[in-house]
Design an enzyme around this catalytic site. Structure first.
Site, short mmCIF file in Angstrom:
data_model
loop_
_atom_site.label_atom_id
_atom_site.label_comp_id
_atom_site.label_asym_id
_atom_site.label_seq_id
_atom_site.Cartn_x
_atom_site.Cartn_y
_atom_site.Cartn_z
N LEU A 171 49.05 41.59 -136.30
CA LEU A 171 50.39 41.97 -136.76
C LEU A 171 50.40 42.04 -138.28
O LEU A 171 50.86 41.12 -138.96
CB LEU A 171 51.44 41.00 -136.24
CG LEU A 171 51.72 41.10 -134.74
CD1 LEU A 171 52.79 40.10 -134.33
CD2 LEU A 171 52.15 42.50 -134.36
N HIS A 172 49.91 43.15 -138.81
CA HIS A 172 49.79 43.30 -140.26
C HIS A 172 51.16 43.37 -140.94
O HIS A 172 51.53 42.51 -141.73
CB HIS A 172 48.99 44.57 -140.59
CG HIS A 172 47.66 44.65 -139.93
ND1 HIS A 172 46.60 43.86 -140.31
CD2 HIS A 172 47.22 45.42 -138.90
CE1 HIS A 172 45.55 44.15 -139.55
NE2 HIS A 172 45.91 45.09 -138.69
N ASP A 173 51.90 44.42 -140.65
CA ASP A 173 53.13 44.71 -141.39
C ASP A 173 54.22 43.65 -141.23
O ASP A 173 54.95 43.37 -142.20
CB ASP A 173 53.68 46.09 -140.99
CG ASP A 173 52.76 47.21 -141.43
OD1 ASP A 173 51.95 46.99 -142.34
OD2 ASP A 173 52.85 48.31 -140.86
N THR A 181 46.65 38.78 -142.57
CA THR A 181 47.17 39.40 -141.35
C THR A 181 46.22 39.26 -140.17
O THR A 181 46.67 39.29 -139.02
CB THR A 181 47.50 40.89 -141.58
OG1 THR A 181 46.30 41.63 -141.81
CG2 THR A 181 48.44 41.05 -142.76
#
Length: 290
Positions: free
Chosen positions: A239-241, A193
């Protein structure tokens, strides 16, 4: 055929982007519901935020449920320094009008998985408390989970401590239960991520769409990116999720390998650390794709 999907989350700005990405892909996903848990901000805010996100996209038909208000054994740690006091700082959402489903998210998860005509995919974007409680209450739901894609963990440096990623750190005991449940589990770590960055050019392209969702997303990401810009000297926020939804939409963009993963639930410096064995040095069987 569209994939039956449940999103378990703690919105959170990057959760919002992930939810909107799933909602924008109706041919790919049949979104059965959104379950919320305490994490980035307390449960009262995460469940309200999930409803705000759905309303902004015009999808008030998606059930939203509130789950566990705290980790299994620890006090709640939040990330309001990243997402703001509301969890969605940066855009003036009105208070949600769509109702919160009265059933507890864990009870809904169990009943929905057991009643589903075909196994269900789950995107887990938050501490794994809801899933751990559901699997403890009804271990048989494991057979009804087609694929669990978790945003969590790190092989390298953490982001809440030097060793641990936030979602796993908040409830390491829940994460340990889920990792040991024998599921078809793909782990999307910080190592992935941190390569997905909201640059100024990407924000401009988003603003140019000029839709209600794009307007809100750009404002949220501008505010959210300030933390990462200051800490990591990056051009924008990570933008992890959304990487979990991107993986389900376009797995060819990712390379995975089987590995064993355990979770450190104790230790002065390593609590919440995901211990990952790619090369079989521990002689433990692989329990994740990474």
């Amino acid at each position: 055929m569209s994939v039956p999907l449940i999103i378990d989350c703690d919105p959170g700005v990057d959760d919002a982007i992930a939810i909107w990405l799933a909602l924008a892909s109706p041919d790919a996903f049949d979104l059965l519901g959104i379950t919320t848990v305490a994490g980035n901000v307390p449960l009262a805010l995460t469940q309200a935020n999930a409803r705000k996100i759905c309303e902004r996209a015009g999808r008030t038909d998606v059930p939203v449920l509130a789950g566990c208000p705290r980790p299994l054994l620890r006090a709640l740690v939040t990330a309001d320094d990243v997402h703001g006091a509301t969890g969605l700082d940066g855009y003036p959402f009105p208070e949600p009008q769509m109702p919160l489903v009265s059933l507890h998210a864990v009870e809904w998860l169990v009943s929905t998985l057991l009643a589903a005509e075909s196994p269900v995919t789950i995107a887990a974007l938050a501490p794994l408390t809801n899933l751990a409680v559901a699997l403890t209450m009804a271990p048989e739901i494991g057979d009804r989970i087609e694929h669990l894609v978790v945003m969590g963990g790190a092989e390298g440096a953490g982001n809440i401590t030097p060793a641990a990623e936030f979602n796993i750190y908040v409830d390491p005991h829940a994460a340990a239960i889920v990792m040991a449940a024998g599921l078809n589990l793909t782990l999307v770590t910080l190592d992935v991520t941190h390569t997905v960055i909201t640059t100024p050019a990407r924000l401009e392209r988003l603003r140019a769409i000029a839709s209600p969702v794009a307007e809100a997303a750009a404002a949220l990401l501008e505010h959210y990116g300030a933390f990462d810009r200051q800490r990591y000297d990056t051009p924008g926020g990570f933008l992890h999720d959304p990487c979990t939804i991107a993986y389900l939409l376009a797995p060819e963009l990712f390379r995975t390998t089987p590995a064993w993963c355990g979770v450190e639930t104790a230790g002065d410096f390593t609590q919440g650390k995901t211990v990952i064995d790619r090369y079989g040095v521990s002689d433990r069987a692989a329990n994740i794709q990474l």
